[in-house]
Each structure stands twice: as structure tokens, then as C-alpha cells.
Write a protein that holds these residues in place. Structure first.
Motif, PDB file in Angstrom:
ATOM      1  N   ARG A  50      14.308  59.983  31.518  1.00 19.93           N
ATOM      2  CA  ARG A  50      13.440  60.810  30.684  1.00 19.93           C
ATOM      3  C   ARG A  50      12.362  61.485  31.522  1.00 19.93           C
ATOM      4  NH1 ARG A  50      10.012  57.906  26.194  1.00 19.93           N
ATOM      5  NH2 ARG A  50      12.093  57.097  25.670  1.00 19.93           N
ATOM      6  N   LEU A  51      11.810  60.739  32.487  1.00 18.50           N
ATOM      7  CA  LEU A  51      10.791  61.312  33.359  1.00 18.50           C
ATOM      8  C   LEU A  51      11.358  62.485  34.148  1.00 18.50           C
ATOM      9  CD1 LEU A  51       8.206  59.456  35.519  1.00 18.50           C
ATOM     10  CD2 LEU A  51       9.574  61.252  36.542  1.00 18.50           C
ATOM     11  N   VAL A  52      12.559  62.304  34.706  1.00 21.12           N
ATOM     12  CA  VAL A  52      13.183  63.386  35.464  1.00 21.12           C
ATOM     13  C   VAL A  52      13.466  64.575  34.559  1.00 21.12           C
ATOM     14  CG1 VAL A  52      15.185  64.051  36.849  1.00 21.12           C
ATOM     15  CG2 VAL A  52      14.156  61.795  37.163  1.00 21.12           C
ATOM     16  N   ALA A  53      13.951  64.305  33.344  1.00 20.55           N
ATOM     17  CA  ALA A  53      14.245  65.387  32.404  1.00 20.55           C
ATOM     18  C   ALA A  53      12.995  66.191  32.087  1.00 20.55           C
ATOM     19  CB  ALA A  53      14.852  64.823  31.129  1.00 20.55           C
ATOM     20  N   GLN A  54      11.884  65.501  31.851  1.00 23.71           N
ATOM     21  CA  GLN A  54      10.638  66.192  31.550  1.00 23.71           C
ATOM     22  C   GLN A  54      10.153  66.996  32.745  1.00 23.71           C
ATOM     23  OE1 GLN A  54       7.732  63.379  30.143  1.00 23.71           O
ATOM     24  NE2 GLN A  54       8.807  62.994  28.214  1.00 23.71           N
ATOM     25  N   THR A  55      10.256  66.395  33.924  1.00 26.44           N
ATOM     26  CA  THR A  55       9.776  67.055  35.129  1.00 26.44           C
ATOM     27  C   THR A  55      10.541  68.341  35.409  1.00 26.44           C
ATOM     28  OG1 THR A  55       9.139  64.915  36.084  1.00 26.44           O
ATOM     29  CG2 THR A  55       9.376  66.761  37.609  1.00 26.44           C
ATOM     30  N   LEU A  56      11.845  68.320  35.159  1.00 20.34           N
ATOM     31  CA  LEU A  56      12.692  69.476  35.454  1.00 20.34           C
ATOM     32  C   LEU A  56      12.916  70.382  34.251  1.00 20.34           C
ATOM     33  CD1 LEU A  56      15.395  67.757  37.695  1.00 20.34           C
ATOM     34  CD2 LEU A  56      13.375  69.036  38.414  1.00 20.34           C
ATOM     35  N   ASP A  57      12.302  70.058  33.106  1.00 22.52           N
ATOM     36  CA  ASP A  57      12.475  70.856  31.888  1.00 22.52           C
ATOM     37  C   ASP A  57      13.954  70.982  31.526  1.00 22.52           C
ATOM     38  OD1 ASP A  57      11.592  72.240  29.694  1.00 22.52           O
ATOM     39  OD2 ASP A  57      11.311  74.143  30.746  1.00 22.52           O
ATOM     40  N   ALA A  58      14.671  69.855  31.640  1.00 21.96           N
ATOM     41  CA  ALA A  58      16.119  69.860  31.430  1.00 21.96           C
ATOM     42  C   ALA A  58      16.489  70.153  29.981  1.00 21.96           C
ATOM     43  CB  ALA A  58      16.709  68.518  31.853  1.00 21.96           C
ATOM     44  N   GLU A  59      15.669  69.745  29.035  1.00 22.33           N
ATOM     45  CA  GLU A  59      16.017  69.943  27.628  1.00 22.33           C
ATOM     46  C   GLU A  59      16.113  71.421  27.279  1.00 22.33           C
ATOM     47  OE1 GLU A  59      14.820  68.138  23.251  1.00 22.33           O
ATOM     48  OE2 GLU A  59      13.764  67.491  25.063  1.00 22.33           O
ATOM     49  N   ARG A  60      15.254  72.217  27.864  1.00 23.40           N
ATOM     50  CA  ARG A  60      15.311  73.663  27.618  1.00 23.40           C
ATOM     51  C   ARG A  60      16.623  74.241  28.148  1.00 23.40           C
ATOM     52  NH1 ARG A  60      14.389  77.993  30.689  1.00 23.40           N
ATOM     53  NH2 ARG A  60      13.703  76.660  32.403  1.00 23.40           N
ATOM     54  N   LEU A  61      17.085  73.725  29.277  1.00 19.86           N
ATOM     55  CA  LEU A  61      18.314  74.232  29.878  1.00 19.86           C
ATOM     56  C   LEU A  61      19.534  73.914  29.006  1.00 19.86           C
ATOM     57  CD1 LEU A  61      19.250  74.068  33.602  1.00 19.86           C
ATOM     58  CD2 LEU A  61      20.871  73.255  31.921  1.00 19.86           C
ATOM     59  N   VAL A  62      19.642  72.660  28.538  1.00 25.70           N
ATOM     60  CA  VAL A  62      20.824  72.295  27.761  1.00 25.70           C
ATOM     61  C   VAL A  62      20.772  72.894  26.355  1.00 25.70           C
ATOM     62  CG1 VAL A  62      21.191  70.185  29.079  1.00 25.70           C
ATOM     63  CG2 VAL A  62      19.872  70.083  26.968  1.00 25.70           C
ATOM     64  N   ALA A  63      19.573  73.202  25.853  1.00 28.59           N
ATOM     65  CA  ALA A  63      19.458  73.749  24.496  1.00 28.59           C
ATOM     66  C   ALA A  63      20.143  75.095  24.363  1.00 28.59           C
ATOM     67  CB  ALA A  63      17.988  73.867  24.105  1.00 28.59           C
ATOM     68  N   ARG A  64      20.282  75.819  25.470  1.00 27.56           N
ATOM     69  CA  ARG A  64      20.893  77.137  25.395  1.00 27.56           C
ATOM     70  C   ARG A  64      22.329  77.150  25.914  1.00 27.56           C
ATOM     71  NH1 ARG A  64      17.094  79.816  30.141  1.00 27.56           N
ATOM     72  NH2 ARG A  64      18.162  78.893  31.921  1.00 27.56           N
ATOM     73  N   ALA A  65      22.878  75.959  26.201  1.00 27.30           N
ATOM     74  CA  ALA A  65      24.216  75.870  26.793  1.00 27.30           C
ATOM     75  C   ALA A  65      25.305  75.865  25.724  1.00 27.30           C
ATOM     76  CB  ALA A  65      24.320  74.612  27.639  1.00 27.30           C
ATOM     77  N   ASP A  66      26.485  76.335  26.111  1.00 26.87           N
ATOM     78  CA  ASP A  66      27.678  76.242  25.284  1.00 26.87           C
ATOM     79  C   ASP A  66      28.562  75.080  25.728  1.00 26.87           C
ATOM     80  OD1 ASP A  66      27.178  78.766  23.810  1.00 26.87           O
ATOM     81  OD2 ASP A  66      27.472  79.639  25.798  1.00 26.87           O
ATOM     82  N   LEU A  67      28.343  74.586  26.937  1.00 20.23           N
ATOM     83  CA  LEU A  67      29.047  73.419  27.475  1.00 20.23           C
ATOM     84  C   LEU A  67      28.114  72.722  28.448  1.00 20.23           C
ATOM     85  CD1 LEU A  67      31.544  71.619  28.158  1.00 20.23           C
ATOM     86  CD2 LEU A  67      32.186  73.361  29.849  1.00 20.23           C
ATOM     87  N   VAL A  68      28.051  71.397  28.348  1.00 20.85           N
ATOM     88  CA  VAL A  68      27.234  70.597  29.274  1.00 20.85           C
ATOM     89  C   VAL A  68      28.156  69.683  30.063  1.00 20.85           C
ATOM     90  CG1 VAL A  68      25.467  68.799  29.446  1.00 20.85           C
ATOM     91  CG2 VAL A  68      25.157  70.719  27.858  1.00 20.85           C
ATOM     92  N   ILE A  69      27.980  69.665  31.386  1.00 13.72           N
ATOM     93  CA  ILE A  69      28.782  68.825  32.270  1.00 13.72           C
ATOM     94  C   ILE A  69      27.851  67.880  33.016  1.00 13.72           C
ATOM     95  CG2 ILE A  69      30.466  68.771  34.142  1.00 13.72           C
ATOM     96  CD1 ILE A  69      31.100  71.707  33.510  1.00 13.72           C
ATOM     97  N   THR A  70      28.174  66.601  32.968  1.00  8.33           N
ATOM     98  CA  THR A  70      27.397  65.608  33.693  1.00  8.33           C
ATOM     99  C   THR A  70      28.368  64.612  34.321  1.00  8.33           C
ATOM    100  OG1 THR A  70      25.576  64.002  33.535  1.00  8.33           O
ATOM    101  CG2 THR A  70      27.079  64.126  31.659  1.00  8.33           C
ATOM    102  N   GLY A  71      27.848  63.597  35.002  1.00 10.79           N
ATOM    103  CA  GLY A  71      28.734  62.627  35.621  1.00 10.79           C
ATOM    104  C   GLY A  71      28.007  61.709  36.576  1.00 10.79           C
ATOM    105  N   GLU A  72      28.757  60.736  37.092  1.00 11.51           N
ATOM    106  CA  GLU A  72      28.227  59.731  38.010  1.00 11.51           C
ATOM    107  C   GLU A  72      29.405  58.990  38.627  1.00 11.51           C
ATOM    108  OE1 GLU A  72      26.088  56.727  35.870  1.00 11.51           O
ATOM    109  OE2 GLU A  72      27.516  56.758  34.216  1.00 11.51           O
ATOM    110  N   GLY A  73      29.093  58.014  39.483  1.00 16.77           N
ATOM    111  CA  GLY A  73      30.153  57.284  40.149  1.00 16.77           C
ATOM    112  C   GLY A  73      31.014  56.460  39.217  1.00 16.77           C
ATOM    113  N   ARG A  74      30.402  55.753  38.270  1.00 14.59           N
ATOM    114  CA  ARG A  74      31.140  54.921  37.317  1.00 14.59           C
ATOM    115  C   ARG A  74      30.563  55.120  35.927  1.00 14.59           C
ATOM    116  NH1 ARG A  74      34.314  50.297  36.737  1.00 14.59           N
ATOM    117  NH2 ARG A  74      33.710  48.857  35.073  1.00 14.59           N
ATOM    118  N   PHE A  75      31.399  55.560  35.016  1.00 18.36           N
ATOM    119  CA  PHE A  75      30.981  55.782  33.637  1.00 18.36           C
ATOM    120  C   PHE A  75      31.404  54.572  32.823  1.00 18.36           C
ATOM    121  CE2 PHE A  75      32.052  57.906  29.424  1.00 18.36           C
ATOM    122  CZ  PHE A  75      30.739  57.882  28.980  1.00 18.36           C
TER     123      PHE A  75
END
Length: 412
Positions: A295-320
Motif C-alpha cells: 500500500r505504501l508503494v502504491a501511494q508513493t507511485l500513485d498506482a491507483e490512478r494508473l490502473v483506474a484508466r486501464a483496460d487490462l492490468v498485468i502483474t506477477g511475481e516469482g510464485r503466485f
């Protein structure tokens, strides 16, 4: 068609004619041991570009390397900001000279530090662990460097620590004194805190109180007791049963004296047991705010604004897996994404069942494994496999991607 290259994690844009492009937001965590978040993000963007750029309106890809506040957060933030890694000479958890990294936001108002750069277990792995004397003092020069730079806010990412001193070492480095009944200053480390009588804050660097402190913390353990810093995390830092008893008693005494000195009781507050109790003194003395790391990183980078305007969101990590849906990067991304927007997870391995995946709100989760192979082999070609898997996922979802600007509620 116009293409903006991914230098400095900028946007990739393809447009054709007057049609609106499909907007894709790429926000991965690192693939631990295989790919940094910045590299994984570039690989995913390449896959999405190849799969979607032929659409009538083309594709617009926003790239934002992400992290959950632990290892890799410094790299993710600096990669997104496009600012350089800075270094300072300091000491590790046992007092040996070392060099630690930190960073500044583009406007130089925020500084970020990974505490493990100075007090982490990996930096002292070549020695027998010293649970009673290990200290956070080495964080002091990092903080002083940020204060010298004139920051208004310090983001402290904690985790992986070799210390259980309640953050007293850091406060000492900033000018505080932790005193015994006879007025002598206690030795560094949590083992001496049972003799703590008084905290002298007269020499504390006043700049430390003038900045905003935010701490990335992904555990809820209290400072003391059977779920506290010493009992739960002490053994992995070399603490035997007697060490745990002494360290827990010291942190209990520290809580008493902090309450007397500042009026803030940190003993039973959630998260105070993280990183050997590091948040305790920062909260009581400096008014630090604890936030879940993602949440801290999301707030710092204003990530919510970015995904709010997206038509597709892609995320990932080593093990889901199940933990991914409990405060990690994938969890943060899916929660901030509007409910009508598909979320694609690309991971080294996928260990979430169909029912759990459906409940999570994740649209699809794909492993980058091309077949039975060892982890070492997967690491050798992780980036091209991330690109290939993202390409496949985007191809599968392409039919449902129509540019839409409607705002709907995020996922629960």
C-alpha cells in the motif's frame, strides 16, 4: 504508428488513426532470484505490445515496477522514478564498515531506505550471529544523508534484519542517548535494554522530527510476548531460548521507558515487532506511520490512478500462491483495479486452485514454465519466458478488451 521506447520506465504508446488505444497497466513485483521488477516489467510490456499492437486503435502501455515494501522496493521505486541509486559509507549490524544504498524521488522531497542495507542478515551471514549486540546504528548515516538532502518524507522499508534492538541503534546515531540508572550510556544492542532507565533526547537531530516518517511493514506482531519480536523472529537471528528471554525483557523495558518519555504506548500495538522492534522508537519518538508495504508503494507511485484508466492490468511475481492474495503485490494490484478490468497474473509458478482464483477476482494466472525443468534452468531464460507468457495471456484476453473509460468499483 508511433513508439516511445521503454527507457527510464517511460510509456510505450502505439496509436493508429483516430481510434482510442487499449490501455494496459503493467505492475509486477520482482521474480525473486530471477528478475528485478524493472526487468520483469519491460519483459511483460514487450509481450503485451506484440499481442495487442495490431488492434485498430493500437495499445498504450503504462509500466510501473512494483514491490511490497521488502527486498527490491528500493530498486522498484528508483526504476519507476528514473532516479539513480545513491550510496553512503556506514556500518553493518555488527559494526563493520560497509556501503549502503538509498534513493531520492525526482523532486527530492522523498527519500527511500531499505533498512537491510545496513542491518540485514545477508550482510553478516559470514559471521556467527550476535542476537544481543546486533544494532541498527548503521541506519543513521543513511537517514542523515536524506536529511542533508532536505527531504520532507522518509520511506523506510524494513525486513530481513539481523537486529532486535527496538530501533535504539538508529536513534543513537541520530543523537539520542539510552541511559542506565547511574547515568552511563548502555552498550548497543537489545541485550542491554533490561538496564534502561531513561532516554535523553536533548541531542536528537531536530531534523528527524521535522520530516514525515512512513514505514513499510507487512507483519502485525506486537513488540513483546509470545508473538513479539524476540520470540517469533529472534531464533532466525541466532537467538537461543535465553537470548529470547533477555531480548523480550529488554524490549518490554524499552516500551515502559518510551511510554514514560513520550506518552506513547507501543507495547501491544500491531506491527511494532517487525524488524526486531525497529518501528517502536520511531513511532514513539518520531511519530512514524506504519503501512502495509504494498500500500505504501502504491501511494508513493500513485498506482491507483494508473490502473483506474486501464483496460487490462498485468502483474506477477516469482510464485503466485495463497500468500500472494494477502498483502503482497498481486493482492494490492487486484484490490485497486476496477472490478470490470481483467487482471492477468504472470508468475514463475502458480499454486492457486481454480476456486480460490475465482474468488480472488484475478482473471487468469499463467506460469512461465515451458515444461518440466529445474529452477536454475528457468532462471536462465526467465525474461524471454515472461515475455512469451504475457503475449499468450494478452492474446487470450484480446477479444474482451474494448477501450472503456467507465469507472466501476474496485475488487473487494
Amino acid at each position: 504508428m508511433r513508439v516511445l521506447k521503454l527507457s527510464d520506465m517511460s510509456k510505450v504508446v502505439h496509436t493508429r488513426g483516430g481510434d482510442a488505444p487499449v490501455r494496459v497497466a503493467v505492475l509486477p513485483d520482482s521474480f525473486k532470484g530471477s528478475a528485478r521488477a524493472t526487468d520483469a516489467a519491460e519483459a511483460m510490456a514487450r509481450g503485451a505490445e506484440r499481442a495487442l499492437s495490431g488492434r485498430p486503435g493500437g495499445v498504450h502501455i503504462d509500466v510501473l515496477p512494483f514491490a511490497d515494501g521488502g527486498e527490491g522496493t528500493l530498486d522498484a521505486l528508483l526504476g519507476s522514478w528514473g532516479t539513480p541509486v545513491l550510496t553512503v559509507d556506514t556500518t553493518d549490524a555488527v559494526g563493520r564498515p560497509t556501503t549502503a544504498r538509498y534513493g531520492l524521488s525526482p523532486d527530492r522531497t522523498r527519500g527511500v531506505v531499505e533498512a537491510a542495507e545496513a542491518n540485514g542478515l545477508p550482510t553478516v551471514s559470514d559471521l556467527p550471529l550476535r542476537p544481543r549486540t546486533a544494532t541498527t546504528r548503521g541506519l543513521g548515516p543513511l537517514v542523515e544523508a536524506l536529511l542533508d538532502a532536505g527531504v520532507e518524507e522518509i520511506l523506510l522499508c524494513i525486513g530481513g534484519s539481523a537486529t532486535t534492538d527496538g530501533g535504539t541503534g538508529l536513534l543513537r546515531a541520530l543523537g539520542a542517548r539510552f541511559l542506565a540508572a547511574d547515568g552511563t550510556e548502555l552498550p548497543d544492542g537489545g541485550g542491554s535494554l533490561t538496564d534502561l532507565e531513561r532516554i535523553d533526547l536533548d541531542g536528537l537531530d531536530p531534523r528527524a522530527r521535522s520530516v514525515r516518517w512512513r514505514i513499510a511493514c507487512d507483519v502485525t506482531n506486537p513488540l513483546v510476548g509470545e508473538r513479539g519480536a524476540a520470540a517469533v523472529f529472534g531464533p532466525q537471528k541466532g537467538a537461543g531460548p535465553e537470548d529470547v528471554r533477555v531480548l523480550d525483557a529488554g524490549l518490554d523495558r524499552l516500551a515502559d521507558v518510551l511510554s514514560e518519555s513520550t506518552g506513547t504506548d507501543v507495547r501491544d500495538r500491531e506491527g511494532m515487532g517487525a524488524a526486531g522492534g525497529l518501528p517502536a522508537t520511531l513511532t514513539a519518538v518520531l511519530g512514524a506511520e506504519l503501512l502495509p508495504g504494498a500500500r505504501l508503494v502504491a501511494q508513493t507511485l500513485d498506482a491507483e490512478r494508473l490502473v483506474a484508466r486501464a483496460d487490462l492490468v498485468i502483474t506477477g511475481e516469482g510464485r503466485f500462491d495463497r500468500q500472494s492474495l494477502d498483502g503482497k503485490v498481486v493482492d494490492a494490484v487486484r484490490r485497486m483495479t476496477p472490478g470490470h478490468v481483467p487482471v492477468l497474473v504472470v508468475a514463475g509458478s502458480v499454486a492457486v486452485g481454480p476456486e480460490e482464483l475465482e474468488r480472488s477476482g484475478v482473471t487468469a494466472a499463467l506460469s512461465i514454465a515451458q515444461g518440466p525443468e529445474s529452477l536454475d534452468r528457468m532462471r536462465e531464460h526467465a525474461l524471454p519466458d515472461i515475455t512469451w507468457t504475457t503475449y499468450n495471456g494478452c492474446r487470450l484476453l484480446a477479444h474482451s478488451l474494448a477501450p472503456s473509460r467507465s469507472q466501476k468499483e474496485p475488487r473487494p
